[in-house]
Design a protein around this motif. Structure first.
Motif, mmCIF file in Angstrom:
data_model
loop_
_atom_site.group_PDB
_atom_site.id
_atom_site.type_symbol
_atom_site.label_atom_id
_atom_site.label_comp_id
_atom_site.label_asym_id
_atom_site.label_seq_id
_atom_site.Cartn_x
_atom_site.Cartn_y
_atom_site.Cartn_z
ATOM 1 N N MET A 96 0.784 -1.247 0.087
ATOM 2 C CA MET A 96 -0.169 0.106 0.064
ATOM 3 C C MET A 96 0.810 1.148 0.258
ATOM 4 O O MET A 96 0.585 2.137 -0.807
ATOM 5 C CB MET A 96 -0.870 -0.102 1.181
ATOM 6 N N VAL A 97 1.825 1.159 0.883
ATOM 7 C CA VAL A 97 2.787 2.547 0.960
ATOM 8 C C VAL A 97 3.463 2.556 -0.515
ATOM 9 O O VAL A 97 3.627 3.844 -0.862
ATOM 10 C CB VAL A 97 3.810 2.177 2.182
ATOM 11 N N MET A 98 4.017 1.647 -0.911
ATOM 12 C CA MET A 98 4.902 1.837 -2.182
ATOM 13 C C MET A 98 3.843 2.121 -3.641
ATOM 14 O O MET A 98 4.272 3.040 -4.144
ATOM 15 C CB MET A 98 5.581 0.571 -2.368
ATOM 16 N N VAL A 99 2.600 1.642 -3.366
ATOM 17 C CA VAL A 99 1.554 2.096 -4.605
ATOM 18 C C VAL A 99 1.256 3.599 -4.253
ATOM 19 O O VAL A 99 1.342 4.069 -5.584
ATOM 20 C CB VAL A 99 0.474 1.254 -4.222
ATOM 21 N N TYR A 100 1.272 4.066 -3.137
ATOM 22 C CA TYR A 100 1.020 5.524 -3.188
ATOM 23 C C TYR A 100 2.349 6.302 -3.302
ATOM 24 O O TYR A 100 2.116 7.609 -3.659
ATOM 25 C CB TYR A 100 0.556 5.636 -1.741
ATOM 26 N N SER A 101 3.474 5.644 -3.044
ATOM 27 C CA SER A 101 4.614 6.478 -3.283
ATOM 28 C C SER A 101 4.981 6.812 -4.603
ATOM 29 O O SER A 101 5.593 7.808 -5.402
ATOM 30 C CB SER A 101 5.898 5.626 -2.354
ATOM 31 N N VAL A 102 4.937 5.497 -5.532
ATOM 32 C CA VAL A 102 5.603 5.397 -6.816
ATOM 33 C C VAL A 102 4.435 5.171 -7.777
ATOM 34 O O VAL A 102 4.827 4.993 -9.030
ATOM 35 C CB VAL A 102 6.827 4.736 -6.866
ATOM 36 N N GLY A 103 3.221 4.998 -7.702
ATOM 37 C CA GLY A 103 2.044 4.658 -8.487
ATOM 38 C C GLY A 103 2.042 5.553 -9.453
ATOM 39 O O GLY A 103 1.505 5.178 -10.651
ATOM 40 N N HIS A 104 1.968 6.803 -9.232
ATOM 41 C CA HIS A 104 1.887 7.812 -10.159
ATOM 42 C C HIS A 104 3.190 7.864 -11.049
ATOM 43 O O HIS A 104 3.119 8.682 -12.179
ATOM 44 C CB HIS A 104 1.595 9.240 -9.441
#
Length: 263
Positions: A74-82
């Protein structure tokens, strides 16, 4: 009529412009690959780190391991998902590519970035904790290899079905993608972790296998997630809503293509 010098100047301007575009595109791809490698590194480092710490010291507990895997994704999706799309998983990237939601030419680059990130993370865990063979933090079947293989297909199906819903459907609430995907992984690890290790990700299994030289039933953790994510992605495309009547959809020689065009 333009003079020869003017024509040369125009060609040079076009060439410079094209070169600038190529350079910008290359930088953009490099940024995506770096983000994907970093994201995969921390997913594997945190997840596998929790496994080895629990095996060596018993302080994390199984529910704690499940929560760690879900939270770090979850944390990494929000960190580099964009930036990169936050795949962190060769099976997910392959499925997006086959469904024409990701460029084919970037598929091998993403897979390499993911594998490099997973191997580096596995190496870092090994160097920091110096685990013995019994502390293996990869994935091996508790029962039969076939049982784990089938289980990996099922949980990978669910993971890709959820990813397709929250990440590719414009009607979904995109801001909740990280929570949805992280929660799915947490649930899958709760259910399948004690049996197969709940990999859902070839890179997650290959990294520790290479570092600790334990390749037991590795095929199940490569083929299982690949088959499961492909099935999950295709199934979501089948059930994806379209406002066209059924007779128009089924006119096409390819039902899947019709559904894909109307997503």
């Amino acid at each position: 009529m333009c003079s020869v010098d003017e024509e040369i100047t125009k060609v040079e301007e076009v060439t410079t412009h094209d070169s600038g575009l190529c350079s910008a595109a290359m930088v953009n791809v490099a940024q995506k690959l770096l983000a994907e490698a970093i994201g995969t590194f921390f997913v594997v480092f945190a997840g596998c780190g929790s496994v080895v710490v629990n095996k060596m010291y018993g302080s994390v507990t199984f529910p704690g391991i499940c929560i760690t895997w879900g939270l770090v994704v979850m944390v990494m999706v929000y960190s580099v998902g964009h930036i990169s799309g936050a795949h962190f998983n060769p099976a997910v990237t392959t499925t997006f590519t086959i469904l024409k939601q990701f460029p084919l030419k970037q598929l091998p680059l993403y897979m390499v970035a993911q594998l490099v990130g997973a191997i580096l993370a596995s190496g870092a865990v090994y160097l920091l904790f110096d685990p013995k063979a019994e502390h293996f933090y990869g994935t091996t079947p508790v029962g039969s290899a076939v049982q784990s293989f089938v289980l990996e297909i099922i949980i990978s199906f669910l993971l890709m079905f959820v990813i397709s819903g929250v990440a590719t459907d414009t009607r979904a609430i995109g801001e909740l993608a990280g929570i949805a995907v992280g929660s799915t992984i947490l649930l899958n690890v709760l259910v399948a972790g004690p049996i197969s290790g709940a990999s859902m990700n070839p890179a997650r299994s290959i990294g520790p296998a290479i570092v600790m030289r334990n390749y037991k039933a590795i095929w199940a953790y490569v083929l299982g997630p690949m088959i499961g994510t492909l099935a999950g992605g295709f199934t979501y495309n089948l059930v994806r809503y379209t406002d066209k009547p059924l007779r128009e959809i089924t006119k096409s020689s390819s039902f899947l293509k019709s559904v894909s065009r109307n997503r």
